[in-house]
Design an enzyme around this catalytic site. Structure first.
Site, PDB file in Angstrom:
ATOM      1  CG  ASN A  53      -0.134   0.088   2.515  1.00  0.00           C
ATOM      2  OD1 ASN A  53       0.284   1.158   2.932  1.00  0.00           O
ATOM      3  ND2 ASN A  53       0.089  -1.051   3.155  1.00  0.00           N
ATOM      4  CE  LYS A 183      -0.022   6.276   8.812  1.00  0.00           C
ATOM      5  NZ  LYS A 183       1.284   5.832   8.283  1.00  0.00           N
ATOM      6  CG  ASP A 212       4.494   6.940   9.783  1.00  0.00           C
ATOM      7  OD1 ASP A 212       5.328   7.764   9.369  1.00  0.00           O
ATOM      8  OD2 ASP A 212       3.989   6.053   9.057  1.00  0.00           O
ATOM      9  CD  GLU A 238       7.163   4.716  10.287  1.00  0.00           C
ATOM     10  OE1 GLU A 238       6.762   4.455   9.140  1.00  0.00           O
ATOM     11  OE2 GLU A 238       6.814   4.058  11.287  1.00  0.00           O
ATOM     12  CD  GLU A 264       6.609   4.150   4.857  1.00  0.00           C
ATOM     13  OE1 GLU A 264       5.670   4.329   4.054  1.00  0.00           O
ATOM     14  OE2 GLU A 264       6.450   3.978   6.065  1.00  0.00           O
ATOM     15  CG  ASP A 291       7.423  -2.381   1.145  1.00  0.00           C
ATOM     16  OD1 ASP A 291       7.541  -3.425   0.486  1.00  0.00           O
ATOM     17  OD2 ASP A 291       6.333  -1.961   1.551  1.00  0.00           O
ATOM     18  CG  HIS A 321       5.854   0.236   4.424  1.00  0.00           C
ATOM     19  ND1 HIS A 321       5.472  -0.042   3.125  1.00  0.00           N
ATOM     20  CD2 HIS A 321       4.901   1.071   4.909  1.00  0.00           C
ATOM     21  CE1 HIS A 321       4.359   0.601   2.839  1.00  0.00           C
ATOM     22  NE2 HIS A 321       3.986   1.285   3.896  1.00  0.00           N
ATOM     23  CD  GLU A 340       3.587  -0.854   8.493  1.00  0.00           C
ATOM     24  OE1 GLU A 340       3.278   0.266   8.916  1.00  0.00           O
ATOM     25  OE2 GLU A 340       4.140  -1.037   7.386  1.00  0.00           O
TER      26      GLU A 340
END
Length: 389
Positions: A53, A183, A212, A238, A264, A291, A321, A340
Protein backbone atom coordinates in the site's frame (compact mmCIF):
# COMPACT_ATOMS: atom_id res chain seq x y z
CA UNK A 1 10.02 -25.50 -16.62
CA UNK A 2 8.33 -22.67 -18.48
CA UNK A 3 6.09 -19.70 -17.80
CA UNK A 4 2.84 -20.37 -19.64
CA UNK A 5 0.80 -17.25 -18.93
CA UNK A 6 0.95 -13.93 -17.04
CA UNK A 7 -2.09 -11.95 -15.92
CA UNK A 8 -2.26 -8.53 -14.28
CA UNK A 9 -5.13 -6.39 -12.99
CA UNK A 10 -5.77 -3.22 -11.03
CA UNK A 11 -7.71 -3.48 -7.75
CA UNK A 12 -9.07 -0.57 -5.71
CA UNK A 13 -8.24 -0.24 -2.02
CA UNK A 14 -9.71 3.26 -1.80
CA UNK A 15 -10.92 4.56 1.56
CA UNK A 16 -11.50 7.86 3.32
CA UNK A 17 -8.39 7.58 5.51
CA UNK A 18 -5.43 9.95 5.25
CA UNK A 19 -1.99 10.40 6.75
CA UNK A 20 -0.12 13.68 7.14
CA UNK A 21 0.77 13.72 3.45
CA UNK A 22 -1.75 11.87 1.29
CA UNK A 23 -5.36 10.77 1.07
CA UNK A 24 -6.16 7.17 0.18
CA UNK A 25 -9.40 8.14 -1.59
CA UNK A 26 -8.16 6.83 -4.95
CA UNK A 27 -5.56 4.27 -3.86
CA UNK A 28 -5.25 1.03 -5.81
CA UNK A 29 -2.82 -1.86 -6.26
CA UNK A 30 -1.68 -4.17 -9.04
CA UNK A 31 -2.27 -7.90 -8.68
CA UNK A 32 -0.32 -10.40 -10.75
CA UNK A 33 -0.41 -14.13 -11.45
CA UNK A 34 2.40 -16.00 -13.23
CA UNK A 35 1.35 -19.44 -14.45
CA UNK A 36 3.89 -22.21 -15.09
CA UNK A 37 3.90 -25.73 -16.45
CA UNK A 38 5.34 -27.06 -13.18
CA UNK A 39 3.17 -29.24 -10.99
CA UNK A 40 3.62 -30.15 -7.32
CA UNK A 41 1.36 -32.72 -5.70
CA UNK A 42 -0.75 -32.65 -8.84
CA UNK A 43 -1.36 -28.89 -8.74
CA UNK A 44 -0.18 -26.32 -11.24
CA UNK A 45 2.35 -23.93 -9.74
CA UNK A 46 1.12 -20.33 -9.91
CA UNK A 47 2.93 -17.39 -8.34
CA UNK A 48 1.05 -14.37 -7.05
CA UNK A 49 2.21 -10.81 -6.49
CA UNK A 50 0.92 -7.36 -5.57
CA UNK A 51 2.40 -4.07 -4.44
CA UNK A 52 2.42 -2.76 -0.90
CA UNK A 53 0.00 0.00 0.00
CA UNK A 54 0.94 3.64 -0.42
CA UNK A 55 2.08 3.32 -4.03
CA UNK A 56 -0.49 3.13 -6.80
CA UNK A 57 -1.05 0.25 -9.23
CA UNK A 58 1.70 -0.16 -11.80
CA UNK A 59 -0.35 -1.40 -14.75
CA UNK A 60 1.30 0.85 -17.33
CA UNK A 61 4.87 -0.07 -16.42
CA UNK A 62 3.98 -3.75 -16.09
CA UNK A 63 2.12 -4.05 -19.37
CA UNK A 64 4.30 -1.80 -21.50
CA UNK A 65 7.80 -2.48 -20.20
CA UNK A 66 8.47 -5.23 -17.70
CA UNK A 67 6.03 -8.03 -18.52
CA UNK A 68 6.95 -7.90 -22.24
CA UNK A 69 10.59 -8.45 -21.27
CA UNK A 70 9.59 -11.46 -19.21
CA UNK A 71 7.42 -12.91 -21.97
CA UNK A 72 10.01 -12.34 -24.68
CA UNK A 73 12.96 -13.78 -22.77
CA UNK A 74 14.47 -17.13 -23.71
CA UNK A 75 12.84 -19.48 -21.15
CA UNK A 76 16.22 -21.05 -20.37
CA UNK A 77 17.64 -17.69 -19.31
CA UNK A 78 15.08 -17.48 -16.50
CA UNK A 79 15.95 -20.85 -14.96
CA UNK A 80 18.42 -21.92 -12.31
CA UNK A 81 21.23 -24.37 -13.06
CA UNK A 82 18.94 -27.36 -12.51
CA UNK A 83 16.52 -26.18 -15.18
CA UNK A 84 13.63 -27.18 -12.92
CA UNK A 85 12.96 -23.85 -11.25
CA UNK A 86 13.12 -20.12 -11.83
CA UNK A 87 16.15 -18.18 -10.64
CA UNK A 88 14.91 -14.90 -9.11
CA UNK A 89 18.24 -13.18 -9.71
CA UNK A 90 18.31 -14.11 -13.39
CA UNK A 91 14.70 -13.04 -13.77
CA UNK A 92 15.59 -9.73 -12.11
CA UNK A 93 18.42 -9.19 -14.58
CA UNK A 94 16.01 -9.74 -17.48
CA UNK A 95 13.53 -7.27 -16.05
CA UNK A 96 16.18 -4.60 -15.51
CA UNK A 97 17.90 -5.01 -18.88
CA UNK A 98 18.40 -1.67 -20.63
CA UNK A 99 17.43 0.30 -17.51
CA UNK A 100 19.63 3.22 -16.47
CA UNK A 101 20.87 3.30 -12.88
CA UNK A 102 19.24 5.68 -10.41
CA UNK A 103 16.03 7.66 -10.80
CA UNK A 104 13.92 4.83 -9.51
CA UNK A 105 10.49 6.43 -9.91
CA UNK A 106 7.76 3.80 -9.83
CA UNK A 107 9.68 1.13 -11.73
CA UNK A 108 10.98 -0.27 -8.45
CA UNK A 109 7.37 -1.07 -7.51
CA UNK A 110 6.59 -2.77 -10.82
CA UNK A 111 9.69 -4.96 -10.60
CA UNK A 112 8.89 -5.77 -6.97
CA UNK A 113 5.43 -7.07 -7.89
CA UNK A 114 6.92 -9.51 -10.40
CA UNK A 115 9.67 -10.46 -7.97
CA UNK A 116 7.08 -11.42 -5.32
CA UNK A 117 5.31 -13.76 -7.74
CA UNK A 118 8.62 -15.31 -8.83
CA UNK A 119 9.67 -16.10 -5.25
CA UNK A 120 6.22 -17.60 -4.63
CA UNK A 121 6.83 -19.93 -7.57
CA UNK A 122 10.37 -20.83 -6.51
CA UNK A 123 9.30 -21.81 -3.00
CA UNK A 124 6.29 -23.77 -4.26
CA UNK A 125 8.42 -25.77 -6.69
CA UNK A 126 10.72 -26.62 -3.76
CA UNK A 127 7.57 -27.48 -1.74
CA UNK A 128 8.72 -25.23 1.10
CA UNK A 129 7.53 -22.04 2.69
CA UNK A 130 9.36 -19.00 1.41
CA UNK A 131 10.65 -18.44 4.95
CA UNK A 132 12.30 -21.86 5.03
CA UNK A 133 13.69 -21.43 1.51
CA UNK A 134 15.26 -18.12 2.51
CA UNK A 135 16.66 -19.52 5.73
CA UNK A 136 18.37 -22.32 3.82
CA UNK A 137 19.65 -20.20 0.92
CA UNK A 138 20.42 -16.88 2.57
CA UNK A 139 20.17 -17.38 6.33
CA UNK A 140 21.40 -19.72 9.02
CA UNK A 141 19.15 -22.62 7.99
CA UNK A 142 16.47 -22.03 10.60
CA UNK A 143 13.46 -19.71 10.70
CA UNK A 144 11.91 -17.75 13.51
CA UNK A 145 8.89 -19.80 14.59
CA UNK A 146 6.92 -16.60 15.26
CA UNK A 147 7.42 -13.00 14.21
CA UNK A 148 6.71 -9.91 16.29
CA UNK A 149 4.10 -7.72 14.59
CA UNK A 150 2.52 -4.39 15.39
CA UNK A 151 -0.81 -2.92 14.29
CA UNK A 152 -0.41 0.13 12.06
CA UNK A 153 -3.36 2.51 12.11
CA UNK A 154 -4.31 5.73 13.78
CA UNK A 155 -5.06 7.42 10.46
CA UNK A 156 -6.96 10.67 10.14
CA UNK A 157 -10.63 10.12 9.26
CA UNK A 158 -13.16 12.87 8.52
CA UNK A 159 -14.69 13.85 11.84
CA UNK A 160 -12.71 11.27 13.78
CA UNK A 161 -12.45 12.23 17.44
CA UNK A 162 -9.97 11.15 20.09
CA UNK A 163 -12.56 8.74 21.45
CA UNK A 164 -12.62 6.94 18.08
CA UNK A 165 -8.83 6.67 18.11
CA UNK A 166 -8.99 5.06 21.55
CA UNK A 167 -11.64 2.61 20.34
CA UNK A 168 -9.38 1.71 17.41
CA UNK A 169 -6.42 1.01 19.70
CA UNK A 170 -8.60 -1.15 21.98
CA UNK A 171 -9.69 -3.12 18.93
CA UNK A 172 -6.08 -3.88 18.05
CA UNK A 173 -5.38 -5.13 21.55
CA UNK A 174 -8.48 -7.32 21.38
CA UNK A 175 -7.11 -8.83 18.15
CA UNK A 176 -3.96 -9.93 19.98
CA UNK A 177 -1.58 -7.07 19.21
CA UNK A 178 0.50 -5.60 22.00
CA UNK A 179 2.12 -2.75 20.03
CA UNK A 180 0.50 -0.20 17.73
CA UNK A 181 1.39 2.76 15.52
CA UNK A 182 -0.48 5.97 14.78
CA UNK A 183 -0.16 8.91 12.41
CA UNK A 184 1.00 12.37 13.40
CA UNK A 185 1.60 15.60 11.48
CA UNK A 186 -1.87 16.04 10.03
CA UNK A 187 -2.98 18.42 12.77
CA UNK A 188 -1.14 20.95 14.98
CA UNK A 189 1.37 19.66 17.52
CA UNK A 190 -0.81 20.24 20.59
CA UNK A 191 -3.70 18.34 19.02
CA UNK A 192 -1.45 15.47 17.97
CA UNK A 193 0.03 15.21 21.46
CA UNK A 194 -3.50 14.91 22.81
CA UNK A 195 -4.03 12.03 20.39
CA UNK A 196 -0.73 10.44 21.47
CA UNK A 197 -1.72 10.66 25.13
CA UNK A 198 -5.06 9.05 24.39
CA UNK A 199 -3.45 6.15 22.52
CA UNK A 200 -0.92 5.58 25.32
CA UNK A 201 -3.77 5.49 27.81
CA UNK A 202 -5.20 2.52 25.91
CA UNK A 203 -2.05 0.55 25.05
CA UNK A 204 -0.75 0.99 28.59
CA UNK A 205 2.82 2.07 27.95
CA UNK A 206 4.39 4.54 25.53
CA UNK A 207 6.99 1.95 24.54
CA UNK A 208 4.14 0.05 22.87
CA UNK A 209 3.16 2.97 20.62
CA UNK A 210 5.09 4.26 17.59
CA UNK A 211 4.28 7.49 15.73
CA UNK A 212 4.63 8.19 12.00
CA UNK A 213 4.80 11.60 10.30
CA UNK A 214 5.04 10.19 6.75
CA UNK A 215 7.80 12.61 5.74
CA UNK A 216 5.69 15.69 6.32
CA UNK A 217 8.01 17.97 8.32
CA UNK A 218 10.71 20.48 7.58
CA UNK A 219 13.57 20.53 10.09
CA UNK A 220 12.03 23.16 12.36
CA UNK A 221 8.75 21.27 12.63
CA UNK A 222 10.48 17.90 13.00
CA UNK A 223 12.46 19.24 15.95
CA UNK A 224 9.36 20.80 17.52
CA UNK A 225 7.52 17.48 17.36
CA UNK A 226 10.63 15.72 18.68
CA UNK A 227 10.68 18.02 21.69
CA UNK A 228 6.99 17.36 22.26
CA UNK A 229 7.43 13.59 22.03
CA UNK A 230 10.47 13.20 24.31
CA UNK A 231 8.54 13.16 27.60
CA UNK A 232 6.36 10.26 26.44
CA UNK A 233 9.05 7.78 25.37
CA UNK A 234 7.24 6.36 22.33
CA UNK A 235 8.58 3.22 20.64
CA UNK A 236 9.89 5.24 17.68
CA UNK A 237 9.46 8.52 15.79
CA UNK A 238 9.05 7.60 12.13
CA UNK A 239 9.88 9.40 8.89
CA UNK A 240 9.86 12.94 10.23
CA UNK A 241 11.09 14.52 6.99
CA UNK A 242 11.50 13.77 3.32
CA UNK A 243 12.99 10.27 2.97
CA UNK A 244 15.92 11.55 0.90
CA UNK A 245 16.71 14.48 3.20
CA UNK A 246 19.55 12.73 5.00
CA UNK A 247 20.76 15.99 6.51
CA UNK A 248 17.40 16.52 8.23
CA UNK A 249 17.47 12.96 9.56
CA UNK A 250 21.02 13.42 10.80
CA UNK A 251 20.22 16.71 12.55
CA UNK A 252 17.09 15.22 14.10
CA UNK A 253 19.20 12.44 15.59
CA UNK A 254 21.53 14.98 17.18
CA UNK A 255 18.61 16.44 19.13
CA UNK A 256 16.36 13.42 19.66
CA UNK A 257 17.82 10.56 21.68
CA UNK A 258 15.01 7.96 21.57
CA UNK A 259 14.62 5.59 18.61
CA UNK A 260 13.89 6.91 15.13
CA UNK A 261 12.64 4.94 12.14
CA UNK A 262 12.74 5.48 8.39
CA UNK A 263 13.38 3.69 5.10
CA UNK A 264 10.03 2.68 3.65
CA UNK A 265 10.53 5.13 0.77
CA UNK A 266 14.08 4.09 -0.07
CA UNK A 267 14.14 1.84 -3.11
CA UNK A 268 17.66 0.50 -3.61
CA UNK A 269 20.70 -0.70 -1.73
CA UNK A 270 22.43 2.53 -2.76
CA UNK A 271 19.67 4.52 -1.06
CA UNK A 272 20.05 2.43 2.07
CA UNK A 273 23.82 2.88 2.02
CA UNK A 274 23.45 6.66 1.76
CA UNK A 275 21.05 6.67 4.70
CA UNK A 276 23.58 4.83 6.84
CA UNK A 277 26.46 7.03 5.66
CA UNK A 278 24.77 10.40 5.96
CA UNK A 279 21.46 10.08 7.83
CA UNK A 280 22.77 9.81 11.37
CA UNK A 281 20.95 6.54 12.01
CA UNK A 282 22.10 4.68 15.12
CA UNK A 283 22.56 0.93 14.94
CA UNK A 284 21.93 0.41 18.64
CA UNK A 285 18.34 1.74 18.65
CA UNK A 286 16.97 2.96 15.32
CA UNK A 287 14.70 0.99 12.97
CA UNK A 288 15.04 0.51 9.20
CA UNK A 289 11.78 -0.03 7.33
CA UNK A 290 12.71 -0.70 3.71
CA UNK A 291 9.85 -2.42 1.91
CA UNK A 292 10.92 -5.54 -0.04
CA UNK A 293 8.11 -5.12 -2.58
CA UNK A 294 8.40 -1.40 -3.25
CA UNK A 295 12.20 -1.58 -3.61
CA UNK A 296 12.64 -3.85 -6.65
CA UNK A 297 11.74 -6.96 -4.68
CA UNK A 298 13.51 -9.44 -2.48
CA UNK A 299 16.50 -9.66 -4.81
CA UNK A 300 17.34 -6.02 -4.06
CA UNK A 301 16.32 -6.35 -0.41
CA UNK A 302 19.00 -9.03 0.03
CA UNK A 303 21.52 -6.50 -1.30
CA UNK A 304 20.25 -3.99 1.25
CA UNK A 305 20.81 -6.48 4.06
CA UNK A 306 24.37 -6.98 2.86
CA UNK A 307 24.92 -3.20 3.00
CA UNK A 308 23.57 -3.16 6.54
CA UNK A 309 25.92 -5.95 7.53
CA UNK A 310 28.88 -4.08 6.05
CA UNK A 311 27.97 -1.04 8.17
CA UNK A 312 27.67 -3.03 11.39
CA UNK A 313 23.89 -3.25 11.54
CA UNK A 314 21.96 -6.31 12.67
CA UNK A 315 19.07 -7.60 10.59
CA UNK A 316 17.06 -7.42 13.83
CA UNK A 317 16.94 -3.64 13.37
CA UNK A 318 14.85 -4.13 10.22
CA UNK A 319 11.05 -4.06 10.52
CA UNK A 320 9.73 -3.83 6.94
CA UNK A 321 6.88 -1.63 5.80
CA UNK A 322 4.05 -3.38 3.98
CA UNK A 323 2.18 -5.50 6.48
CA UNK A 324 1.68 -8.60 4.33
CA UNK A 325 2.69 -12.24 4.07
CA UNK A 326 5.63 -11.68 1.74
CA UNK A 327 7.40 -9.43 4.24
CA UNK A 328 6.41 -11.82 7.04
CA UNK A 329 8.19 -14.72 5.32
CA UNK A 330 11.26 -12.56 4.82
CA UNK A 331 11.22 -11.52 8.48
CA UNK A 332 10.99 -15.14 9.63
CA UNK A 333 13.50 -16.58 7.18
CA UNK A 334 16.15 -13.88 7.48
CA UNK A 335 15.52 -13.13 11.18
CA UNK A 336 14.50 -9.52 11.00
CA UNK A 337 13.20 -7.59 13.98
CA UNK A 338 9.52 -7.92 13.18
CA UNK A 339 6.86 -6.94 10.67
CA UNK A 340 4.20 -4.32 10.18
CA UNK A 341 0.52 -5.26 10.05
CA UNK A 342 -2.64 -3.52 8.84
CA UNK A 343 -5.46 -5.37 10.60
CA UNK A 344 -8.33 -3.06 9.58
CA UNK A 345 -7.17 -1.22 6.46
CA UNK A 346 -6.02 -2.17 2.95
CA UNK A 347 -7.89 -5.47 3.16
CA UNK A 348 -7.47 -8.11 1.99
CA UNK A 349 -3.85 -7.40 1.05
CA UNK A 350 -2.69 -6.62 4.56
CA UNK A 351 -2.68 -9.18 7.31
CA UNK A 352 -1.66 -12.80 7.47
CA UNK A 353 -2.96 -16.33 7.05
CA UNK A 354 -6.40 -17.32 8.28
CA UNK A 355 -4.95 -20.20 10.30
CA UNK A 356 -2.43 -18.06 12.23
CA UNK A 357 -4.12 -15.46 14.43
CA UNK A 358 -2.11 -12.85 16.30
CA UNK A 359 -1.12 -14.14 19.73
CA UNK A 360 0.48 -11.81 22.29
CA UNK A 361 1.82 -9.59 19.52
CA UNK A 362 3.35 -12.42 17.50
CA UNK A 363 2.26 -14.49 14.52
CA UNK A 364 3.35 -17.83 13.11
CA UNK A 365 3.60 -18.77 9.46
CA UNK A 366 1.13 -21.25 7.97
CA UNK A 367 2.31 -24.68 6.89
CA UNK A 368 1.82 -23.87 3.21
CA UNK A 369 4.38 -23.89 0.39
CA UNK A 370 5.31 -20.54 -1.07
CA UNK A 371 4.28 -17.26 0.48
CA UNK A 372 1.10 -18.77 1.91
CA UNK A 373 -1.57 -16.80 0.05
CA UNK A 374 -3.63 -19.97 -0.32
CA UNK A 375 -4.30 -19.79 3.43
CA UNK A 376 -5.91 -16.35 3.12
CA UNK A 377 -9.38 -16.87 1.71
CA UNK A 378 -10.38 -13.27 1.00
CA UNK A 379 -7.14 -12.55 -0.84
CA UNK A 380 -7.44 -15.68 -2.97
CA UNK A 381 -10.96 -14.59 -3.89
CA UNK A 382 -9.49 -11.33 -5.22
CA UNK A 383 -6.85 -13.22 -7.22
CA UNK A 384 -9.45 -15.60 -8.60
CA UNK A 385 -11.94 -12.90 -9.56
CA UNK A 386 -9.39 -10.68 -11.29
CA UNK A 387 -6.83 -13.13 -12.66
CA UNK A 388 -8.65 -16.40 -13.33
CA UNK A 389 -7.87 -17.86 -16.75
Amino acid sequence: MRITDIREARVSIASDIANAYISFAKMDVSVLAIYTDARVDGRQVVGYGFNSNGRYAQSGLLRERFLPRLREADPQVLLDDSGANLDPFRVWDVLMANEKPGGHGERSVAVGIIDMAVWDIVAKVENKSLAQLLAERHGDGTTDAKVSVYAAGGYYYPGKQVSALKDEMRDYLDLGYTCTKMKIGGVPLAEDLERVEAAIEVVGDASRLAVDANGRFDLKTALAFAEGLVPYGVRWYEEAGDPLDYALQQQLGEHYGPPMATGENLFSHQDARNLLRYGGMRADRDILQMDPVLSYGLVEYLRMLEVLNQHGWSSRQCIPHGGHQFALNIAAGLKLGGNESYPRVFAPFGGFADSTPIDAGRVALPQVPGIGFEDKRELMEVFDSHLRR
